[in-house]
Write a protein that holds these residues in place. Structure first.
Motif, mmCIF file in Angstrom:
data_model
loop_
_atom_site.group_PDB
_atom_site.id
_atom_site.type_symbol
_atom_site.label_atom_id
_atom_site.label_comp_id
_atom_site.label_asym_id
_atom_site.label_seq_id
_atom_site.Cartn_x
_atom_site.Cartn_y
_atom_site.Cartn_z
ATOM 1 N N TRP A 90 0.650 -1.324 -0.117
ATOM 2 C CA TRP A 90 -0.221 0.154 0.060
ATOM 3 C C TRP A 90 0.980 1.206 0.026
ATOM 4 N N ASN A 91 1.885 1.165 0.854
ATOM 5 C CA ASN A 91 3.090 2.351 0.882
ATOM 6 C C ASN A 91 3.169 2.720 -0.454
ATOM 7 N N ASP A 92 3.843 1.520 -1.267
ATOM 8 C CA ASP A 92 4.425 1.673 -2.482
ATOM 9 C C ASP A 92 3.632 2.271 -3.444
ATOM 10 N N ILE A 93 2.135 1.622 -3.341
ATOM 11 C CA ILE A 93 1.183 2.283 -4.301
ATOM 12 C C ILE A 93 1.041 3.789 -4.261
ATOM 13 N N THR A 94 0.864 4.045 -3.138
ATOM 14 C CA THR A 94 0.603 5.687 -2.678
ATOM 15 C C THR A 94 1.932 6.558 -2.870
ATOM 16 N N ASP A 95 3.108 5.982 -2.844
ATOM 17 C CA ASP A 95 4.269 6.723 -3.008
ATOM 18 C C ASP A 95 4.887 6.630 -4.205
ATOM 19 N N ARG A 96 4.226 5.915 -5.330
ATOM 20 C CA ARG A 96 5.072 5.604 -6.619
ATOM 21 C C ARG A 96 5.618 6.742 -7.176
ATOM 22 N N ASP A 97 5.131 7.832 -7.011
ATOM 23 C CA ASP A 97 5.542 9.258 -7.676
ATOM 24 C C ASP A 97 6.884 9.665 -7.089
ATOM 25 N N PHE A 98 6.603 9.544 -5.699
ATOM 26 C CA PHE A 98 7.732 9.876 -4.778
ATOM 27 C C PHE A 98 8.939 9.048 -5.036
ATOM 28 N N ASP A 99 8.660 7.788 -5.155
ATOM 29 C CA ASP A 99 9.908 6.781 -5.195
ATOM 30 C C ASP A 99 10.538 6.890 -6.398
ATOM 31 N N ALA A 100 9.892 7.104 -7.218
ATOM 32 C CA ALA A 100 10.591 7.447 -8.642
ATOM 33 C C ALA A 100 11.713 8.428 -8.758
ATOM 34 N N VAL A 102 13.630 9.502 -5.886
ATOM 35 C CA VAL A 102 14.725 9.305 -4.779
ATOM 36 C C VAL A 102 15.377 7.986 -5.049
ATOM 37 N N ALA A 103 16.672 8.393 -5.073
ATOM 38 C CA ALA A 103 17.616 7.425 -5.568
ATOM 39 C C ALA A 103 17.472 5.921 -4.872
ATOM 40 N N ARG A 104 17.358 6.233 -3.471
ATOM 41 C CA ARG A 104 17.374 4.840 -2.817
ATOM 42 C C ARG A 104 15.827 4.063 -3.104
ATOM 43 N N THR A 105 14.977 4.744 -3.407
ATOM 44 C CA THR A 105 13.619 4.087 -3.761
ATOM 45 C C THR A 105 13.215 3.794 -5.494
ATOM 46 N N PRO A 157 1.009 6.012 4.901
ATOM 47 C CA PRO A 157 1.744 6.510 3.860
ATOM 48 C C PRO A 157 1.396 7.949 3.582
ATOM 49 N N PHE A 158 0.303 8.485 4.002
ATOM 50 C CA PHE A 158 -0.069 10.067 3.671
ATOM 51 C C PHE A 158 0.540 10.885 4.731
ATOM 52 N N ALA A 159 1.041 10.400 5.850
ATOM 53 C CA ALA A 159 1.182 11.247 6.916
ATOM 54 C C ALA A 159 2.587 12.316 6.873
ATOM 55 N N LYS A 160 3.254 11.762 6.022
ATOM 56 C CA LYS A 160 4.556 12.595 5.734
ATOM 57 C C LYS A 160 4.190 13.780 4.856
ATOM 58 N N ARG A 161 2.957 13.789 4.317
ATOM 59 C CA ARG A 161 2.636 14.805 3.450
ATOM 60 C C ARG A 161 2.057 16.063 4.108
ATOM 61 N N PHE A 162 1.682 15.530 5.500
ATOM 62 C CA PHE A 162 0.782 16.749 6.250
ATOM 63 C C PHE A 162 1.534 16.856 7.615
ATOM 64 N N THR A 163 2.327 16.031 8.004
ATOM 65 C CA THR A 163 3.098 16.261 9.435
ATOM 66 C C THR A 163 4.396 16.169 9.390
ATOM 67 N N TRP A 164 5.222 16.771 10.379
ATOM 68 C CA TRP A 164 6.793 16.473 10.485
ATOM 69 C C TRP A 164 6.932 15.358 11.288
ATOM 70 N N TRP A 165 5.827 14.809 11.980
ATOM 71 C CA TRP A 165 5.756 13.598 12.892
ATOM 72 C C TRP A 165 5.264 12.208 12.252
ATOM 73 N N PRO A 166 5.690 12.090 10.882
ATOM 74 C CA PRO A 166 4.952 10.408 10.320
ATOM 75 C C PRO A 166 5.495 9.527 11.168
ATOM 76 N N ALA A 220 13.967 16.436 1.448
ATOM 77 C CA ALA A 220 13.688 18.047 1.294
ATOM 78 C C ALA A 220 13.263 18.455 -0.050
ATOM 79 N N LEU A 221 14.054 17.761 -0.999
ATOM 80 C CA LEU A 221 13.957 18.264 -2.555
ATOM 81 C C LEU A 221 12.323 17.985 -2.943
ATOM 82 N N ILE A 222 11.855 16.862 -2.559
ATOM 83 C CA ILE A 222 10.257 16.642 -2.951
ATOM 84 C C ILE A 222 9.233 16.922 -1.915
#
Length: 318
Positions: A90-100, A102-105, A157-166, A220-222
Motif C-alpha cells: 500500500w505504501n508503494d502504491i501511494t508513494d510511487r511518484d515520490f519513489d521514482a 528518490v535514488a534509494r527507492t 503513507p499520507f502522514a509525511k505529506r501533512f505532518t513533520w511527525w509521520p 527536502a527536495l520533494i
C-alpha cells in the motif's frame, strides 16, 4: 517508436546483499516479494516483536500459559509477515511518484516497472485476505483490535505529506499488535498494554528517525516531511529523549503487572535494562551523514526487541 521499458534491477537499492529473496526465490516471484519487502525482513521483525511483548506480558498478567499461546505466537509471526507486506504494498502504491524521484527507492518494483499498479492492488488484496484468515483464529476480541488497525495502516503513507511527525503514525500501527496479542490471550485490558504500546511508539520514533536520516536530502527536495528533517543536527538529543521514554514506559508496563515470584520479577526487569543498554549503544554510534552506519543501526533494533521478548517470555514462564 515505443519507449524503452524500464530494466528490472538485480536488487532493490537498500536490500541486504545476502537476502534470501535475491539469492533463492524464483525470478517470477522476486518482484512481488520485493514489493512486500521480503528482501528486507527487518520491518517484519519490528512489527512482530511488539506482538510477542504483548503476549508475554499478558501471560504474566494472567499467570497462565498454554498451547494456544504457542499458536498466538506463530499466528503473530505469519500475520506480521503478510500484514507488513500488505502495508509496504500500500505504501508503494501511494508513494510511487515520490519513489521514482528518490535514488534509494526508484529501484522498487512499481517505479522500476517490475509490477503494475493494478498488479500491486491485486497483490495487496491477496495479502489482506491471508491476514484475515489468520486473525479469525484468534477470537473476537483480537479480531476487533486487528480490524481497528487497518485505519492506521491506511493513513500512514499520507502522514509525511501533512505532518513533520509521520513516525508517530508508524508507531501507532507497528505496535498495535500488542493489543491484538493481549486480547488473543484473553487478558483483561488495563494500563499494562497501553503503557507497553506507548513504549513501542517511542521506540519507533527512535529507530525510524535514524532510518529517515538516509533520505533527508531527497525528502527536502520533494517536500516530504520527517522527524529527521525536523530535528536535523539536534537529532542526538531527541533520540536520547525517545529512547529514555521508551525504557521508562516499558518499565512502568512491567511494574503494573504482578510477577509470579522473585525470579519472575528479576527476569522481567532485565528486559528494560537490556533494552536500554542496546539503545544507548545505538545512540553512541549514531552519526549523521553515515548512511551505511545508519542502516546498520536501524537493523540492529531487531536485536533490541529480541532482548525484551526473551526476558519477558522467561519471566512469564518462571
Amino acid at each position: 517508436m515505443q519507449p524503452a521499458r524500464p530494466v528490472a534491477p538485480a536488487q532493490v537499492a537498500d536490500a541486504p546483499a545476502d537476502n534470501l529473496v535475491d539469492l533463492y526465490a524464483p525470478e517470477a516471484w522476486k518482484p512481488w516479494l520485493r514489493l512486500s519487502r521480503a528482501d528486507r525482513p527487518i520491518g517484519t521483525w519490528l512489527l512482530l516483536l511488539p506482538c510477542w511483548w504483548g503476549l508475554a506480558l499478558a501471560m504474566m498478567a494472567t499467570g497462565r500459559a498454554g498451547l494456544f499461546d504457542l499458536w498466538i505466537a506463530l499466528a503473530c509471526g505469519i500475520g506480521a509477515l503478510v500484514m507488513r507486506g500488505a502495508g509496504c504494498t500500500w505504501n508503494d502504491i501511494t508513494d510511487r511518484d515520490f519513489d521514482a524521484r528518490v535514488a534509494r527507492t526508484r529501484s522498487r518494483p512499481i517505479p522500476s516497472g517490475q509490477v503494475s499498479v493494478r498488479g500491486a492492488f491485486l497483490w495487496l488484496g491477496a495479502q489482506l485476505v491471508t491476514g484475515a484468515v489468520i486473525l479469525l483464529t484468534l477470537g473476537w476480541s483480537a479480531i476487533i483490535w486487528g480490524v481497528a488497525s487497518l485505519g492506521l495502516v491506511a493513513i500512514y503513507p499520507f502522514a509525511k505529506r501533512f505532518t513533520w511527525w509521520p513516525q508517530v503514525f508508524l508507531g501507532f500501527a507497528f505496535n498495535w499488535g500488542i493489543f491484538v496479542a493481549w486480547a488473543a490471550h484473553g487478558a483483561p485490558f488495563g494500563a499494562a498494554p497501553l503503557l507497553l504500546w506507548l513504549s513501542g511508539i517511542a521506540w519507533t520514533l527512535f529507530y525510524d528517525t535514524i532510518y529517515a536520516h538516509q533520505d533527508i536530502q531527497d525528502d527536502a527536495l520533494i517536500g516530504v516531511k520527517s522527524t529527521a528533517r525536523l530535528f536535523a543536527e539536534k537529532t542526538p538529543g531527541w533520540l536520547a529523549v525517545f529512547g529514555g521514554l521508551s525504557v521508562l514506559l516499558m518499565l512502568a508496563a512491567i511494574l503494573v503487572v504482578p510477577a509470579g515470584g522473585a525470579l519472575a520479577r528479576l527476569l522481567s526487569l532485565a528486559a528494560p535494562v537490556g533494552f536500554s543498554l542496546h539503545l544507548f549503544r545505538q545512540w553512541r554510534r549514531f552519526e549523521i551523514g553515515n548512511d551505511a552506519g545508519l542502516i546498520t543501526l536501524f537493523r540492529s533494533n531487531r536485536d533490541a526487541g529480541v532482548i525484551v521478548t526473551l526476558f519477558l517470555t522467561l519471566a512469564a514462564l518462571a
